[in-house]
Scaffold this motif. Sequence first.
Motif, PDB file in Angstrom:
ATOM      1  N   ALA A 134       0.810  -1.221   0.000  1.00 26.21           N
ATOM      2  CA  ALA A 134       0.000   0.000   0.000  1.00 26.21           C
ATOM      3  C   ALA A 134       0.843   1.271   0.000  1.00 26.21           C
ATOM      4  CB  ALA A 134      -0.926  -0.001   1.217  1.00 26.21           C
ATOM      5  N   ILE A 135       2.159   1.157   0.173  1.00 25.85           N
ATOM      6  CA  ILE A 135       3.009   2.348   0.160  1.00 25.85           C
ATOM      7  C   ILE A 135       2.958   2.972  -1.228  1.00 25.85           C
ATOM      8  CG2 ILE A 135       5.364   3.220   0.389  1.00 25.85           C
ATOM      9  CD1 ILE A 135       5.898   0.980   2.375  1.00 25.85           C
ATOM     10  N   PRO A 136       2.604   4.253  -1.335  1.00 26.93           N
ATOM     11  CA  PRO A 136       2.428   4.876  -2.654  1.00 26.93           C
ATOM     12  C   PRO A 136       3.728   4.928  -3.453  1.00 26.93           C
ATOM     13  CG  PRO A 136       1.447   6.210  -0.897  1.00 26.93           C
ATOM     14  CD  PRO A 136       2.295   5.172  -0.238  1.00 26.93           C
ATOM     15  N   ASP A 137       3.587   4.907  -4.749  1.00 25.18           N
ATOM     16  CA  ASP A 137       4.705   5.123  -5.666  1.00 25.18           C
ATOM     17  C   ASP A 137       4.557   6.539  -6.203  1.00 25.18           C
ATOM     18  OD1 ASP A 137       6.861   4.881  -7.303  1.00 25.18           O
ATOM     19  OD2 ASP A 137       5.852   3.662  -8.819  1.00 25.18           O
ATOM     20  N   TYR A 138       5.205   7.485  -5.555  1.00 25.42           N
ATOM     21  CA  TYR A 138       4.995   8.895  -5.867  1.00 25.42           C
ATOM     22  C   TYR A 138       5.631   9.278  -7.200  1.00 25.42           C
ATOM     23  CZ  TYR A 138       3.260   9.503  -1.119  1.00 25.42           C
ATOM     24  OH  TYR A 138       2.519   9.412   0.032  1.00 25.42           O
ATOM     25  N   SER A 139       5.052  10.327  -7.805  1.00 25.99           N
ATOM     26  CA  SER A 139       5.520  10.821  -9.095  1.00 25.99           C
ATOM     27  C   SER A 139       6.315  12.108  -8.915  1.00 25.99           C
ATOM     28  CB  SER A 139       4.328  11.082 -10.032  1.00 25.99           C
ATOM     29  OG  SER A 139       3.583   9.912 -10.241  1.00 25.99           O
ATOM     30  N   GLU A 140       7.063  12.462  -9.953  1.00 24.89           N
ATOM     31  CA  GLU A 140       7.830  13.695  -9.961  1.00 24.89           C
ATOM     32  C   GLU A 140       6.936  14.892  -9.617  1.00 24.89           C
ATOM     33  OE1 GLU A 140      11.688  15.512 -11.135  1.00 24.89           O
ATOM     34  OE2 GLU A 140      11.077  13.442 -10.890  1.00 24.89           O
ATOM     35  N   GLY A 141       7.357  15.699  -8.652  1.00 25.14           N
ATOM     36  CA  GLY A 141       6.611  16.889  -8.291  1.00 25.14           C
ATOM     37  C   GLY A 141       5.617  16.707  -7.169  1.00 25.14           C
ATOM     38  N   ASP A 142       5.395  15.473  -6.714  1.00 24.19           N
ATOM     39  CA  ASP A 142       4.462  15.238  -5.615  1.00 24.19           C
ATOM     40  C   ASP A 142       5.042  15.757  -4.299  1.00 24.19           C
ATOM     41  OD1 ASP A 142       2.781  14.037  -7.382  1.00 24.19           O
ATOM     42  OD2 ASP A 142       3.070  11.990  -6.653  1.00 24.19           O
ATOM     43  N   VAL A 161       8.415  16.685   2.038  1.00 25.55           N
ATOM     44  CA  VAL A 161       9.387  16.597   0.948  1.00 25.55           C
ATOM     45  C   VAL A 161       8.650  16.578  -0.388  1.00 25.55           C
ATOM     46  CG1 VAL A 161      11.115  15.374   2.334  1.00 25.55           C
ATOM     47  CG2 VAL A 161       9.400  14.070   1.047  1.00 25.55           C
ATOM     48  N   THR A 162       9.375  16.886  -1.453  1.00 20.62           N
ATOM     49  CA  THR A 162       8.827  16.838  -2.809  1.00 20.62           C
ATOM     50  C   THR A 162       9.648  15.874  -3.647  1.00 20.62           C
ATOM     51  OG1 THR A 162       8.052  19.133  -2.684  1.00 20.62           O
ATOM     52  CG2 THR A 162       8.310  18.188  -4.870  1.00 20.62           C
ATOM     53  N   ALA A 163       8.972  14.975  -4.334  1.00 19.56           N
ATOM     54  CA  ALA A 163       9.660  13.991  -5.164  1.00 19.56           C
ATOM     55  C   ALA A 163      10.324  14.665  -6.353  1.00 19.56           C
ATOM     56  CB  ALA A 163       8.663  12.937  -5.646  1.00 19.56           C
ATOM     57  N   THR A 164      11.595  14.374  -6.551  1.00 27.63           N
ATOM     58  CA  THR A 164      12.334  14.911  -7.692  1.00 27.63           C
ATOM     59  C   THR A 164      13.369  13.869  -8.110  1.00 27.63           C
ATOM     60  OG1 THR A 164      13.646  16.789  -8.493  1.00 27.63           O
ATOM     61  CG2 THR A 164      13.952  16.160  -6.186  1.00 27.63           C
ATOM     62  N   HIS A 165      14.430  14.278  -8.775  1.00 32.42           N
ATOM     63  CA  HIS A 165      15.457  13.318  -9.159  1.00 32.42           C
ATOM     64  C   HIS A 165      16.790  14.023  -9.376  1.00 32.42           C
ATOM     65  CE1 HIS A 165      14.458  14.767 -13.250  1.00 32.42           C
ATOM     66  NE2 HIS A 165      15.716  14.458 -13.524  1.00 32.42           N
ATOM     67  N   TYR A 166      17.826  13.226  -9.415  1.00 33.48           N
ATOM     68  CA  TYR A 166      19.128  13.711  -9.844  1.00 33.48           C
ATOM     69  C   TYR A 166      19.665  12.723 -10.860  1.00 33.48           C
ATOM     70  CZ  TYR A 166      21.425  10.147  -6.951  1.00 33.48           C
ATOM     71  OH  TYR A 166      21.836   8.959  -6.406  1.00 33.48           O
ATOM     72  N   LEU A 192       8.421   5.789   3.577  1.00 37.09           N
ATOM     73  CA  LEU A 192       7.232   6.402   2.983  1.00 37.09           C
ATOM     74  C   LEU A 192       5.940   5.756   3.468  1.00 37.09           C
ATOM     75  CD1 LEU A 192       8.472   6.726  -0.702  1.00 37.09           C
ATOM     76  CD2 LEU A 192       8.439   8.509   1.047  1.00 37.09           C
ATOM     77  N   ALA A 193       6.052   4.708   4.275  1.00 44.17           N
ATOM     78  CA  ALA A 193       4.854   4.035   4.788  1.00 44.17           C
ATOM     79  C   ALA A 193       4.007   5.013   5.603  1.00 44.17           C
ATOM     80  CB  ALA A 193       5.255   2.839   5.648  1.00 44.17           C
ATOM     81  N   GLY A 194       2.712   5.055   5.311  1.00 45.99           N
ATOM     82  CA  GLY A 194       1.803   5.923   6.042  1.00 45.99           C
ATOM     83  C   GLY A 194       1.839   7.371   5.610  1.00 45.99           C
ATOM     84  N   SER A 195       2.644   7.708   4.601  1.00 43.52           N
ATOM     85  CA  SER A 195       2.745   9.098   4.155  1.00 43.52           C
ATOM     86  C   SER A 195       1.492   9.520   3.397  1.00 43.52           C
ATOM     87  CB  SER A 195       3.975   9.270   3.264  1.00 43.52           C
ATOM     88  OG  SER A 195       3.880   8.419   2.120  1.00 43.52           O
ATOM     89  N   GLU A 196       1.341  10.839   3.220  1.00 38.06           N
ATOM     90  CA  GLU A 196       0.175  11.350   2.506  1.00 38.06           C
ATOM     91  C   GLU A 196       0.596  12.367   1.465  1.00 38.06           C
ATOM     92  OE1 GLU A 196      -2.492  13.985   4.581  1.00 38.06           O
ATOM     93  OE2 GLU A 196      -1.066  14.218   6.237  1.00 38.06           O
ATOM     94  N   LEU A 197      -0.157  12.422   0.372  1.00 37.06           N
ATOM     95  CA  LEU A 197       0.091  13.383  -0.691  1.00 37.06           C
ATOM     96  C   LEU A 197      -0.530  14.725  -0.316  1.00 37.06           C
ATOM     97  CD1 LEU A 197       1.105  13.914  -3.616  1.00 37.06           C
ATOM     98  CD2 LEU A 197      -1.186  13.258  -4.376  1.00 37.06           C
ATOM     99  N   ILE A 198       0.286  15.778  -0.294  1.00 37.16           N
ATOM    100  CA  ILE A 198      -0.210  17.119   0.013  1.00 37.16           C
ATOM    101  C   ILE A 198      -0.670  17.825  -1.262  1.00 37.16           C
ATOM    102  CG2 ILE A 198       0.401  19.384   0.947  1.00 37.16           C
ATOM    103  CD1 ILE A 198       2.416  18.015   2.747  1.00 37.16           C
ATOM    104  N   SER A 199       0.168  17.774  -2.282  1.00 37.26           N
ATOM    105  CA  SER A 199      -0.180  18.406  -3.555  1.00 37.26           C
ATOM    106  C   SER A 199       0.582  17.708  -4.666  1.00 37.26           C
ATOM    107  CB  SER A 199       0.138  19.911  -3.540  1.00 37.26           C
ATOM    108  OG  SER A 199       1.536  20.116  -3.381  1.00 37.26           O
ATOM    109  N   ARG A 200       0.142  17.930  -5.893  1.00 39.65           N
ATOM    110  CA  ARG A 200       0.766  17.273  -7.053  1.00 39.65           C
ATOM    111  C   ARG A 200       0.955  18.305  -8.151  1.00 39.65           C
ATOM    112  NH1 ARG A 200      -1.401  11.640  -8.454  1.00 39.65           N
ATOM    113  NH2 ARG A 200       0.342  11.137  -7.066  1.00 39.65           N
ATOM    114  N   GLU A 201       2.165  18.375  -8.654  1.00 42.52           N
ATOM    115  CA  GLU A 201       2.459  19.272  -9.763  1.00 42.52           C
ATOM    116  C   GLU A 201       3.642  18.734 -10.536  1.00 42.52           C
ATOM    117  OE1 GLU A 201       5.432  22.558  -7.849  1.00 42.52           O
ATOM    118  OE2 GLU A 201       3.308  22.817  -7.427  1.00 42.52           O
ATOM    119  N   ILE A 202       3.771  19.184 -11.757  1.00 41.37           N
ATOM    120  CA  ILE A 202       4.903  18.768 -12.581  1.00 41.37           C
ATOM    121  C   ILE A 202       6.111  19.598 -12.171  1.00 41.37           C
ATOM    122  CG2 ILE A 202       5.822  18.626 -14.913  1.00 41.37           C
ATOM    123  CD1 ILE A 202       2.963  18.318 -15.910  1.00 41.37           C
TER     124      ILE A 202
END
Length: 218
Positions: A134-142, A161-166, A192-202
Amino acid sequence: MGWLFYTDRRVQSYADEKAEITRLCTFETDTRRTTLVKASKVGSTWYAAAKVESLNGTSLDDRTYFIDDDGSVTFGAVFLTRVDDGCWGYKDMEESAGPCESRAPASILNLLSELKDPDSYAHAWRQRCRDWAAIPDYSEGDKIRLVAPVILSDGSTCQIVTATHYRRGRQKRRCYRIEETGGLVRLSKASLAGSELISREIAKGSAVLAEFLAGRRS
């Protein structure tokens, strides 16, 4: 049960491993037959669903599982594997033994027979597996809020935190930008277990060098 290694080196590939897991889950007596229904490898661990059927027409009677409508019982099994000096080995356990490895996919769990005891080791193991899946697979910008602050190697903490990459060479690596400081950090899936999405953007990926993160991993 301890580890068993094959010194004849007959297991060399993924296909060899799956064939051996299938063989280990297949056996028959005068009254019962056990066969592999499905197996899945996660990391170095195999998770399997094995079905037990009666061969003499008598009904199965099991203290752990309710009997399925077709008269069978399907249980979960875990096979730890590793290679030592070129020899493949495994350590197996049934789900009621309370295995520590608990990343069985839902496709395996959905095949298993219902448990009689909600407080059993098997029930707890299945729940840990479902929690992991159930742990989410977050996308870039989440933008994410972790369930609790994570302590970093320098003693500081982060929770939003915000998902990004290097990039390391041609490879794109997932990391997270810390809301409070703008720094970057690598986080394990478990954190990331139990985490929540606050906002989503590219969001644009970070152009930092891999060395930037060398001392900033949690």
